[in-house]
Scaffold this motif. Structure first.
Motif, PDB file in Angstrom:
ATOM      1  N   LEU A  92       0.858  -1.190   0.000  1.00 50.27           N
ATOM      2  CA  LEU A  92       0.000   0.000   0.000  1.00 50.27           C
ATOM      3  C   LEU A  92       0.893   1.240   0.000  1.00 50.27           C
ATOM      4  N   ARG A  93       1.389   1.540  -1.176  1.00 55.05           N
ATOM      5  CA  ARG A  93       2.258   2.712  -1.370  1.00 55.05           C
ATOM      6  C   ARG A  93       2.203   3.113  -2.834  1.00 55.05           C
ATOM      7  N   GLY A  94       2.887   4.207  -3.165  1.00 61.38           N
ATOM      8  CA  GLY A  94       2.923   4.671  -4.548  1.00 61.38           C
ATOM      9  C   GLY A  94       1.529   4.949  -5.089  1.00 61.38           C
ATOM     10  N   LYS A  95       1.291   4.424  -6.276  1.00 60.95           N
ATOM     11  CA  LYS A  95       0.002   4.692  -6.950  1.00 60.95           C
ATOM     12  C   LYS A  95      -1.187   4.150  -6.168  1.00 60.95           C
ATOM     13  N   ASN A  96      -0.956   3.093  -5.389  1.00 63.38           N
ATOM     14  CA  ASN A  96      -2.072   2.497  -4.639  1.00 63.38           C
ATOM     15  C   ASN A  96      -2.618   3.435  -3.561  1.00 63.38           C
ATOM     16  N   LEU A  97      -1.836   4.436  -3.180  1.00 60.73           N
ATOM     17  CA  LEU A  97      -2.317   5.370  -2.154  1.00 60.73           C
ATOM     18  C   LEU A  97      -3.381   6.325  -2.683  1.00 60.73           C
ATOM     19  N   ALA A  98      -3.629   6.289  -3.985  1.00 65.89           N
ATOM     20  CA  ALA A  98      -4.716   7.097  -4.548  1.00 65.89           C
ATOM     21  C   ALA A  98      -6.015   6.293  -4.636  1.00 65.89           C
ATOM     22  N   LEU A  99      -5.964   5.022  -4.193  1.00 69.33           N
ATOM     23  CA  LEU A  99      -7.191   4.206  -4.143  1.00 69.33           C
ATOM     24  C   LEU A  99      -7.960   4.530  -2.865  1.00 69.33           C
ATOM     25  N   TYR A 100      -9.269   4.382  -2.915  1.00 71.73           N
ATOM     26  CA  TYR A 100     -10.077   4.553  -1.707  1.00 71.73           C
ATOM     27  C   TYR A 100     -11.266   3.599  -1.740  1.00 71.73           C
ATOM     28  N   LEU A 101     -11.865   3.425  -0.571  1.00 69.80           N
ATOM     29  CA  LEU A 101     -13.023   2.533  -0.460  1.00 69.80           C
ATOM     30  C   LEU A 101     -14.303   3.348  -0.355  1.00 69.80           C
ATOM     31  N   LEU A 102     -15.270   3.008  -1.199  1.00 71.12           N
ATOM     32  CA  LEU A 102     -16.607   3.584  -1.099  1.00 71.12           C
ATOM     33  C   LEU A 102     -17.537   2.486  -0.578  1.00 71.12           C
ATOM     34  N   VAL A 103     -18.165   2.727   0.556  1.00 68.67           N
ATOM     35  CA  VAL A 103     -19.119   1.757   1.107  1.00 68.67           C
ATOM     36  C   VAL A 103     -20.532   2.205   0.742  1.00 68.67           C
ATOM     37  N   GLU A 104     -21.294   1.275   0.179  1.00 67.75           N
ATOM     38  CA  GLU A 104     -22.661   1.580  -0.269  1.00 67.75           C
ATOM     39  C   GLU A 104     -23.687   0.834   0.588  1.00 67.75           C
ATOM     40  N   ALA A 105     -24.812   1.496   0.850  1.00 64.84           N
ATOM     41  CA  ALA A 105     -25.877   0.895   1.664  1.00 64.84           C
ATOM     42  C   ALA A 105     -27.159   0.736   0.863  1.00 64.84           C
ATOM     43  N   ALA A 106     -28.041  -0.111   1.382  1.00 74.79           N
ATOM     44  CA  ALA A 106     -29.311  -0.421   0.710  1.00 74.79           C
ATOM     45  C   ALA A 106     -30.180   0.824   0.526  1.00 74.79           C
ATOM     46  N   ASP A 107     -30.070   1.794   1.427  1.00 79.06           N
ATOM     47  CA  ASP A 107     -30.895   3.012   1.322  1.00 79.06           C
ATOM     48  C   ASP A 107     -30.222   4.119   0.508  1.00 79.06           C
ATOM     49  N   GLY A 108     -29.084   3.796  -0.115  1.00 81.72           N
ATOM     50  CA  GLY A 108     -28.411   4.782  -0.953  1.00 81.72           C
ATOM     51  C   GLY A 108     -27.354   5.596  -0.225  1.00 81.72           C
ATOM     52  N   TYR A 109     -27.263   5.420   1.096  1.00 81.53           N
ATOM     53  CA  TYR A 109     -26.234   6.108   1.885  1.00 81.53           C
ATOM     54  C   TYR A 109     -24.858   5.608   1.461  1.00 81.53           C
ATOM     55  N   ARG A 110     -23.878   6.499   1.424  1.00 83.44           N
ATOM     56  CA  ARG A 110     -22.532   6.101   1.021  1.00 83.44           C
ATOM     57  C   ARG A 110     -21.508   6.832   1.873  1.00 83.44           C
ATOM     58  N   ALA A 111     -20.353   6.199   2.088  1.00 85.17           N
ATOM     59  CA  ALA A 111     -19.261   6.860   2.805  1.00 85.17           C
ATOM     60  C   ALA A 111     -17.923   6.329   2.293  1.00 85.17           C
ATOM     61  N   TYR A 113     -13.655   5.765   2.775  1.00 84.03           N
ATOM     62  CA  TYR A 113     -12.573   5.494   3.723  1.00 84.03           C
ATOM     63  C   TYR A 113     -11.273   5.412   2.930  1.00 84.03           C
ATOM     64  N   ALA A 114     -10.232   6.001   3.439  1.00 84.62           N
ATOM     65  CA  ALA A 114      -8.914   5.847   2.816  1.00 84.62           C
ATOM     66  C   ALA A 114      -8.373   4.476   3.210  1.00 84.62           C
ATOM     67  N   LEU A 115      -7.676   3.803   2.313  1.00 86.93           N
ATOM     68  CA  LEU A 115      -7.202   2.446   2.624  1.00 86.93           C
ATOM     69  C   LEU A 115      -6.280   2.387   3.864  1.00 86.93           C
ATOM     70  N   PRO A 116      -5.368   3.375   4.078  1.00 92.00           N
ATOM     71  CA  PRO A 116      -4.542   3.285   5.297  1.00 92.00           C
ATOM     72  C   PRO A 116      -5.354   3.296   6.600  1.00 92.00           C
ATOM     73  N   GLU A 117      -6.573   3.825   6.573  1.00 90.41           N
ATOM     74  CA  GLU A 117      -7.436   3.795   7.761  1.00 90.41           C
ATOM     75  C   GLU A 117      -7.827   2.374   8.155  1.00 90.41           C
ATOM     76  N   LEU A 118      -7.710   1.447   7.195  1.00 89.71           N
ATOM     77  CA  LEU A 118      -8.150   0.061   7.422  1.00 89.71           C
ATOM     78  C   LEU A 118      -6.977  -0.881   7.659  1.00 89.71           C
ATOM     79  N   ASP A 119      -5.773  -0.391   7.405  1.00 89.99           N
ATOM     80  CA  ASP A 119      -4.594  -1.268   7.286  1.00 89.99           C
ATOM     81  C   ASP A 119      -3.835  -1.388   8.612  1.00 89.99           C
ATOM     82  N   PRO A 120      -3.722  -2.614   9.168  1.00 88.00           N
ATOM     83  CA  PRO A 120      -2.999  -2.766  10.434  1.00 88.00           C
ATOM     84  C   PRO A 120      -1.521  -2.379  10.334  1.00 88.00           C
ATOM     85  N   ALA A 121      -0.996  -2.262   9.105  1.00 87.61           N
ATOM     86  CA  ALA A 121       0.378  -1.783   8.944  1.00 87.61           C
ATOM     87  C   ALA A 121       0.466  -0.271   9.191  1.00 87.61           C
TER      88      ALA A 121
END
Ligand SMILES: Nc1nc2c(c(=O)[nH]1)N[C@H]1C(S)=C(S)[C@@H](COP(=O)(O)O)O[C@H]1N2
Ligand SMILES: [Mo]
Length: 171
Positions: A92-111, A113-121
């Protein structure tokens, strides 16, 4: 006198039980788990409850929007994304740091998260994809899957009714 107190106690108990019973019947069960993992991933996935059960489980105590602590159980979000081939840790470095996670919900809500927020490293904080609250499956309003972000001062990213995880790249 004693009998009156007994009768009163019995009445209170009945009222309490009735209240508990009605509170339980107004909660409808959530639909079956169906979670898609898509976007910029190696292996797009469609996961069921049985698939999630095979991943590492964690329980976390966290304070929800109601101000009360509860124990949430589920899979760290990072484990689900790893299954789809998303890169973490050393990768998780270089170009991969421009990736992000979009979480989608059944009611259309979305949020997002940056990948480093999820990474135990990167962090010891665990963002959870929970399927249980206090050891019980979540109701239809909340479940069957919910994101839990412990230690965040607002619960706006605690997405309920999660249906999709999409990996995107910032333009
Ligand atoms: N699917 C979905 N999740 C959601 C929301 C929503 O509208 N839809 N609202 C968010 C906001 S702004 C808050 S404060 C919390 C509220 O959590 P609660 O429903 O457990 O009180 O859920 C979050 N998750
Ligand atoms: Mo909110």
């Amino acid at each position: 006198m004693n009998r009156r107190r007994e009768a009163c106690f019995a009445l209170c108990l009945c009222l309490l039980l009735a209240a508990v019973a009605s509170a339980q019947t107004t909660q409808t069960a959530a639909p079956a788990v169906s979670l898609s993992v898509s976007g910029e991933v190696e292996k797009p996935l469609k996961l069921t409850a049985a698939d999630l059960a095979k991943l590492p489980q964690r329980s976390i105590r966290a304070k929800g929007h109601d101000g009360k602590e509860a124990e949430f159980t589920g899979v760290p979000l990072v484990e689900v994304l790893k299954l789809a081939g998303v890169k973490f840790g050393e990768d998780l470095r270089g170009k991969n740091l421009a990736l992000y996670l979009l979480v989608e919900a059944a009611d259309g809500y979305r949020a997002v998260y940056a990948l480093p927020e999820l990474d135990p490293a990167y962090t010891d904080k665990v963002i959870l994809l929970a399927d249980k609250r206090d050891s019980k499956p979540m109701d239809a309003k909340e479940g069957p899957l919910r994101i839990v972000v412990p230690d965040e001062k607002r619960q706006a990213r605690w997405v309920r009714q999660v249906t999709g995880l999409v990996i995107k790249r910032a333009p």
